[in-house]
Design a protein around this motif. Structure first.
Motif, PDB file in Angstrom:
ATOM      1  N   UNK A 298       0.796  -1.226   0.000  1.00 44.88           N
ATOM      2  CA  UNK A 298       0.000   0.000   0.000  1.00 44.88           C
ATOM      3  C   UNK A 298       0.826   1.274   0.000  1.00 44.88           C
ATOM      4  N   UNK A 299       2.079   1.197   0.433  1.00 49.91           N
ATOM      5  CA  UNK A 299       2.923   2.400   0.461  1.00 49.91           C
ATOM      6  C   UNK A 299       3.980   2.373  -0.639  1.00 49.91           C
ATOM      7  N   UNK A 300       3.825   1.447  -1.582  1.00 46.60           N
ATOM      8  CA  UNK A 300       4.716   1.412  -2.732  1.00 46.60           C
ATOM      9  C   UNK A 300       5.971   0.596  -2.555  1.00 46.60           C
ATOM     10  N   UNK A 301       6.101  -0.106  -1.432  1.00 45.10           N
ATOM     11  CA  UNK A 301       7.274  -0.956  -1.216  1.00 45.10           C
ATOM     12  C   UNK A 301       7.095  -2.299  -1.920  1.00 45.10           C
ATOM     13  N   UNK A 302       8.145  -2.763  -2.578  1.00 44.36           N
ATOM     14  CA  UNK A 302       8.112  -4.055  -3.260  1.00 44.36           C
ATOM     15  C   UNK A 302       8.800  -5.108  -2.406  1.00 44.36           C
ATOM     16  N   UNK A 303       8.138  -6.237  -2.217  1.00 47.48           N
ATOM     17  CA  UNK A 303       8.737  -7.342  -1.472  1.00 47.48           C
ATOM     18  C   UNK A 303       8.652  -8.606  -2.311  1.00 47.48           C
ATOM     19  N   UNK A 304       9.542  -9.538  -2.021  1.00 47.30           N
ATOM     20  CA  UNK A 304       9.540 -10.826  -2.702  1.00 47.30           C
ATOM     21  C   UNK A 304       9.471 -11.937  -1.671  1.00 47.30           C
ATOM     22  N   UNK A 305       8.504 -12.807  -1.833  1.00 44.11           N
ATOM     23  CA  UNK A 305       8.336 -13.974  -0.961  1.00 44.11           C
ATOM     24  C   UNK A 305       8.731 -15.219  -1.736  1.00 44.11           C
ATOM     25  N   UNK A 306       9.699 -15.952  -1.220  1.00 38.81           N
ATOM     26  CA  UNK A 306      10.181 -17.146  -1.907  1.00 38.81           C
ATOM     27  C   UNK A 306       9.181 -18.289  -1.798  1.00 38.81           C
ATOM     28  N   UNK A 307       8.439 -18.314  -0.690  1.00 40.81           N
ATOM     29  CA  UNK A 307       7.440 -19.350  -0.471  1.00 40.81           C
ATOM     30  C   UNK A 307       6.366 -18.821   0.458  1.00 40.81           C
ATOM     31  N   UNK A 308       5.280 -19.560   0.578  1.00 41.90           N
ATOM     32  CA  UNK A 308       4.193 -19.134   1.457  1.00 41.90           C
ATOM     33  C   UNK A 308       4.716 -19.038   2.892  1.00 41.90           C
ATOM     34  N   UNK A 309       4.424 -17.946   3.584  1.00 42.15           N
ATOM     35  CA  UNK A 309       4.947 -17.767   4.945  1.00 42.15           C
ATOM     36  C   UNK A 309       4.327 -18.753   5.930  1.00 42.15           C
ATOM     37  N   UNK A 310       5.130 -19.180   6.910  1.00 40.23           N
ATOM     38  CA  UNK A 310       4.603 -20.078   7.932  1.00 40.23           C
ATOM     39  C   UNK A 310       4.736 -19.493   9.340  1.00 40.23           C
ATOM     40  N   UNK A 311       5.182 -18.221   9.424  1.00 42.01           N
ATOM     41  CA  UNK A 311       5.250 -17.527  10.709  1.00 42.01           C
ATOM     42  C   UNK A 311       4.907 -16.068  10.455  1.00 42.01           C
ATOM     43  N   UNK A 312       3.673 -15.687  10.784  1.00 36.08           N
ATOM     44  CA  UNK A 312       3.151 -14.361  10.432  1.00 36.08           C
ATOM     45  C   UNK A 312       2.835 -13.571  11.687  1.00 36.08           C
ATOM     46  N   UNK A 313       3.250 -12.302  11.700  1.00 37.17           N
ATOM     47  CA  UNK A 313       2.864 -11.368  12.756  1.00 37.17           C
ATOM     48  C   UNK A 313       1.880 -10.369  12.165  1.00 37.17           C
ATOM     49  N   UNK A 314       0.773 -10.174  12.862  1.00 44.08           N
ATOM     50  CA  UNK A 314      -0.236  -9.195  12.438  1.00 44.08           C
ATOM     51  C   UNK A 314      -0.182  -7.994  13.369  1.00 44.08           C
TER      52      UNK A 314
END
Length: 316
Positions: free
Chosen positions: A47-63
């Motif tokens: 939402x703020x224009x930052x690009x991220x790359x995820x190699x695989x589906x996350x298995x430890x998420x903080x909300x």
């Protein structure tokens, strides 16, 4: 080293009032087609224009905000969620997760949880960014979720979170179910010939806040065929009792639960015995969480609001 960083949680519409203007123009997050599963590696823009790359589906998420947490659980990510805020109270399973703080978050706790994805929020990003930098530098992916201000934006948020967590199919189903519920409520009320005048009160005395055009509150009232008594105003505003009396709402709906006996307090305000809503015993308190969190229960919020305004139709 312990570092505490201010993290404004958009847990109430009043807090949302302070952030709405900041969220009017932001880059759109990318989403996959609804019928396709998420493919990893995955590169997305938040939402703020930052690009991220995820190699695989996350298995430890903080909300970092309750609405994100509700979406994660609705997508079936119970086990993957490892950390939530002190305000997270739904579903019940969320209350058992490690707490990262409330208006301030503890970077030491977050680091110890070893997340591979942190779901931040646009409304508090300006205060959270610096504090999260050590985690970002260590390789943790942070995805900033849009500050949704409408049903359509909420749907997009759910689809975005579904994409970055590898749950696109589940997200599509959640959105489909929400749309069906919204349509069912709206269809019951589309034949209302004389819309009731409603005042949605987001906080009580001494600072009474409400919202006009360009807000989720306005959309909620439009969908149930009701008239917002401050529809001539834009955005969030603070009103005094005299102005509320002069606008004479048929129904007053309280979207906050932090005050005891709030309904009685409203009825007892000087001059409110002249207001139709008080005379007709139509001052109603609704669940704060579902009416202020842009997530899967927003459709339920619409139904609860409809019952508060048009009980004679909704309870038939």
């Amino acid at each position: 080293m312990k570092k505490w960083v201010s993290s404004l949680l958009a847990a109430t519409l009043l807090l949302g009032a302070c952030t709405n203007e900041e969220a009017t123009e932001t880059p759109e997050t990318s989403t996959t087609p609804e019928t396709e599963d998420t493919a990893f590696p995955l590169t997305v823009t938040d939402a703020v224009g930052n690009e991220i790359t995820l190699e695989e589906a996350p298995d430890a998420i903080i909300s970092m905000i309750p609405s994100n947490t509700e979406i994660l659980f609705a997508l079936g990510l119970d086990e993957e969620v490892v950390g939530v805020t002190d305000y997270d109270n739904y579903p019940e399973a969320a209350t058992t997760k490690e707490k990262i703080g409330s208006f301030e978050f503890n970077i030491e706790v977050m680091t110890a949880l070893q997340p591979d994805l942190i779901l931040a929020h646009e409304s508090s990003w300006s205060s959270a960014e610096a504090g999260l930098q050590p985690l970002i530098d260590s390789g943790v992916q942070v995805f900033v979720v849009d500050n949704a201000m409408s049903f359509d934006e909420t749907y997009e948020t759910i689809l975005d979170i579904g994409e970055v967590t590898g749950k696109s199919e589940e997200a599509d189903q959640v959105v489909s179910d929400m749309k069906a519920q919204v349509e069912e409520v709206a269809s019951k009320l589309e034949a209302v010939e004389t819309p009731k005048k409603v005042f949605l009160e987001a906080s009580g005395d001494p600072e009474i806040y409400t919202a006009g055009q360009g807000t989720l509150n306005q959309e909620l009232l439009d969908l149930i065929n009701a008239e917002n008594v401050v529809a001539d105003q834009e955005g969030w505003l603070m009103m005094n009792s005299e102005e509320i009396i002069s606008r004479n709402p048929d129904v007053i709906v309280l979207t906050y639960n932090y005050m005891e006996n709030a309904v009685d307090a409203v009825k007892a305000r000087p001059g409110f015995d002249q207001v139709t809503a008080v005379q007709q015993d139509a001052v109603i308190e609704v669940n704060e969480d579902i009416t202020t969190r842009p997530g899967p229960r927003l459709a339920l919020a619409l139904e609860e609001l409809a019952k508060a305004v048009y009980p004679e139709i909704m309870n038939d």
